[in-house]
Design a protein around this motif. Sequence first.
Motif, short mmCIF file in Angstrom:
data_model
loop_
_atom_site.label_atom_id
_atom_site.label_comp_id
_atom_site.label_asym_id
_atom_site.label_seq_id
_atom_site.Cartn_x
_atom_site.Cartn_y
_atom_site.Cartn_z
N HIS A 99 1.83 12.30 3.27
CA HIS A 99 0.49 11.71 3.16
C HIS A 99 -0.10 11.48 4.55
O HIS A 99 -1.26 11.77 4.80
CB HIS A 99 0.57 10.33 2.46
CG HIS A 99 0.74 10.40 0.97
ND1 HIS A 99 -0.14 11.05 0.14
CD2 HIS A 99 1.69 9.87 0.16
CE1 HIS A 99 0.26 10.93 -1.11
NE2 HIS A 99 1.37 10.22 -1.14
N ARG A 105 1.45 4.28 -3.39
CA ARG A 105 1.22 5.73 -3.28
C ARG A 105 2.41 6.54 -3.75
O ARG A 105 2.38 7.77 -3.71
CB ARG A 105 0.94 6.10 -1.81
CG ARG A 105 -0.22 5.38 -1.21
CD ARG A 105 -0.67 6.05 0.06
NE ARG A 105 -1.49 7.23 -0.23
CZ ARG A 105 -2.07 7.98 0.69
NH1 ARG A 105 -1.91 7.70 1.95
NH2 ARG A 105 -2.80 9.01 0.34
N GLU A 160 0.85 -1.22 0.00
CA GLU A 160 0.00 0.00 0.00
C GLU A 160 0.87 1.25 0.00
O GLU A 160 0.50 2.28 -0.59
CB GLU A 160 -0.91 0.06 1.24
CG GLU A 160 -1.70 -1.21 1.55
CD GLU A 160 -0.85 -2.26 2.26
OE1 GLU A 160 -0.40 -2.00 3.38
OE2 GLU A 160 -0.63 -3.36 1.67
#
Length: 200
Positions: A94, A51, A47
């Motif tokens: 993020h 990104r 994951e």
Amino acid sequence: MREHAHAGAQPPEDLLGQETIKGLVREAYRAVVGTTTGVAERLYDPEQLARLPRGAVEQALGVGNPVRAAGLQPGEVVLDLGCGGGIDTILAAHAVAPGGRSIGLDMLPEMLEVAARHAAEAGVANVEWMLGEMEAIPLPEASVDVVLSNGVINLSPRKSRAFAEIYRVLRPGGRMVVADIVVDEDLPPEILMSAAAWAG
Ligand SMILES: C[S@@+](CC[C@H](N)C(=O)[O-])C[C@H]1O[C@@H](n2cnc3c(N)ncnc32)[C@H](O)[C@@H]1O
């Protein structure tokens, strides 16, 4: 009054070899700007990798995954010491959005240039890039919630200074999350005298 015999004497330049070591480290990392290392796939979660822009993944030079362990919260200010191509700085940006920001500090302008390009590709706006050395962090005291560092402190010829600077810039209750290599015994002279070992 008697003058001390050595008053006014200039110490030899770079008495402890610190600038020599920093020069070797600069050369070693300048040589790998823009290269593909292949380490990120082993260290980061799918994951996280999803990104990130390809360039940030390929440029990863770390030894761990400090963002995974940092428990970053929206609104926090993060400093990534020795950010390289910016992989952890971008992941941290993020994680602290909205309201937080992530600062990538590196002593090589070339690294900061590629890191800024990777952040633009990732579409993160809450990042800043800062040219400087971890032994003299160009930030005010108590200005950061979390210091991250990945594979960098081992490169310092003056680690106690780097830790003093981390303590100075952290807010009370702030935290430091470091992935690095350590030795738990004295190193033999052939390693201590090896340029490649200092810069690797
Ligand atoms: C092993 S790379 C790690 C880069 C990044 N943290 C990562 O995980 O990909 C080390 C980085 O630290 C930087 N660096 C080395 N010594 C430094 C110092 N004294 N102050 C600031 N940056 C330094 C180098 O320029 C290089 O970009």
